[in-house]
Write a protein that holds these residues in place. Structure first.
Motif, PDB file in Angstrom:
ATOM      1  N   HIS A 111      -3.897   1.405   1.008  1.00  0.00           N
ATOM      2  CA  HIS A 111      -3.427   1.876  -0.107  1.00  0.00           C
ATOM      3  C   HIS A 111      -1.692   1.335  -0.563  1.00  0.00           C
ATOM      4  N   HIS A 115      -1.304  -0.477  -4.571  1.00  0.00           N
ATOM      5  CA  HIS A 115       0.040  -0.014  -5.581  1.00  0.00           C
ATOM      6  C   HIS A 115       0.012  -1.553  -5.546  1.00  0.00           C
ATOM      7  N   SER A 136       8.025   3.283  -2.234  1.00  0.00           N
ATOM      8  CA  SER A 136       7.071   4.565  -2.200  1.00  0.00           C
ATOM      9  C   SER A 136       8.045   5.715  -1.144  1.00  0.00           C
ATOM     10  N   ASP A 305       0.718   7.633  -6.986  1.00  0.00           N
ATOM     11  CA  ASP A 305      -0.985   7.361  -6.515  1.00  0.00           C
ATOM     12  C   ASP A 305      -0.945   7.941  -7.728  1.00  0.00           C
TER      13      ASP A 305
END
Ligand code: KG4
Ligand code: ZN
Length: 333
Positions: A111, A115, A136, A305
């Protein structure tokens, strides 16, 4: 090649179709954030139950918006870590079922790495190697990025994540959730010089710490907030929010630019939900320019996201020979 991206690591359920890692044909995002608001933070059980309900309709919408069928997809790219366990399992299980039923190659991606590559959905891209800052709700990390599959961690937060600090400070100021956009709005009306906070930990040049500043805000509020000062958007609330935001941005800028210097990179990529902050974007652009460092941001839709960034990274990794089998599971790397 068309890639179907699937992202379910936190409270969003997102499915996207991206062509050749670049052209976003669709990007559907369904968030359960409103269901968590009254708790002031994400409740994992609520998040994954909602994702179980929404994943299939969101995927159907993504294919419909892109004007294609599942048979046109050449790769399914799905977030496999880090994130909430139940939420990741929903996305991975769905991706595996599609892969098996339609005989489409499958790939699990990180993940945070996705990003980093959200910026590659834009026209102007950085060249390898570059430095990346991911800010984040769950992570704050600096990376030295040599290639899509050669990413070194240069530093990270020792305690709270940057977005988490925004969320907690908004809570201390009795404002809404998620705190980032709220603090940004309040800061526009505030004077950041009325009080000064600091979160520069000079002993560890590339690591961050945000729990001290959160406590400093709490003490400041306990000591100085007059009766009624926390109701609504008072000058006290706006000034405190602005001072907090500036101190956080200062730490991010100083450490990221120090990492660029140490790793001798002329480009800095910034991603993650906090990268949507307008003041952060302006300060980084200004400071980068002064030092001759190119600063790259994803557009606002790809800071939060989203599955487009998952499809983008999946495409590039697949081109380099990476794939996953049907034994793909949540990875704890
Ligand atoms: O990347 P993201 O969408 O989800 C995670 O992977 O965590 O980031 C969510 C975080 C939240 O903590 C939220 O408060 C923060 O990003 N955020 C912001 C802004 N918009 C979202 N922080 C500061 N300023 C913003 N405008
Ligand atoms: Zn994220």
């Amino acid at each position: 090649m068309l890639v179907l991206g699937i992202e379910t690591s936190c409270d969003e359920t997102s499915v996207s179709v991206v062509e050749n890692g670049r052209k976003v044909l669709s990007n559907v995002v369904s968030s359960s954030v409103r269901l968590h608001q009254k708790y002031g933070g994400i409740i994992p059980e609520i998040a994954f139950r909602k994702q179980l309900e929404t994943i299939a309709p969101v995927a159907e919408s993504a294919l419909r918006d892109a004007g294609i069928d599942l048979g046109d997809i050449g790769l399914i790219s799905v977030t496999d870590n880090p994130g909430l366990l139940g939420s990741l399992v929903v996305g991975i299980s769905f991706a595996k079922a599609l892969s098996l039923a339609a005989e489409i190659p499958l790939l699990g991606v990180n993940h945070l790495h996705s990003h980093i590559f959200a910026g590659f959905l834009e026209e102007k891209k950085p060249r390898f190697p570059f430095t990346a800052l991911i800010v984040s709700g769950g992570h704050t990390s600096l990376y030295y990025v040599r290639d899509f599959d050669r990413i070194e961690l240069a530093g990270s937060t020792k305690d709270d994540a940057c977005g988490e600090a925004f969320d907690k400070v908004a809570k201390i100021l009795r404002q809404g959730y998620p705190g980032g956009p709220v603090i940004e709005q309040l800061s526009r009306r505030g004077d950041p010089r009325r009080v000064r906070f600091n979160c520069l930990n000079s002993k560890e040049p590339y690591n961050f710490s945000f729990s001290g500043i959160k406590t400093a805000v709490l003490y400041h509020v306990d000591k100085h907030a007059q009766k009624g000062a926390l109701s609504g958007k008072s000058a006290f609330v706006c000034d405190t929010a602005a001072a907090f935001q500036d101190a956080v941005i200062e730490a991010l800028v100083v450490k990221s630019l120090a990492a660029c210097k140490a790793y001798k990179t002329g480009s800095l990529v910034i991603g993650g939900g906090v990268a949507a902050n307008g003041r952060l974007r302006a300060v980084f652009a200004r400071e980068g320019k002064v030092r001759g460092i190119g600063v790259f941001f994803p557009s606002l839709a790809y800071c939060m996201d989203n599955a487009a960034m998952v499809a983008c990274l999946g495409y590039h990794l697949y081109k380099k020979g990476h794939t996953s089998g049907l034994d793909l599971d949540v990875s704890f790397n």
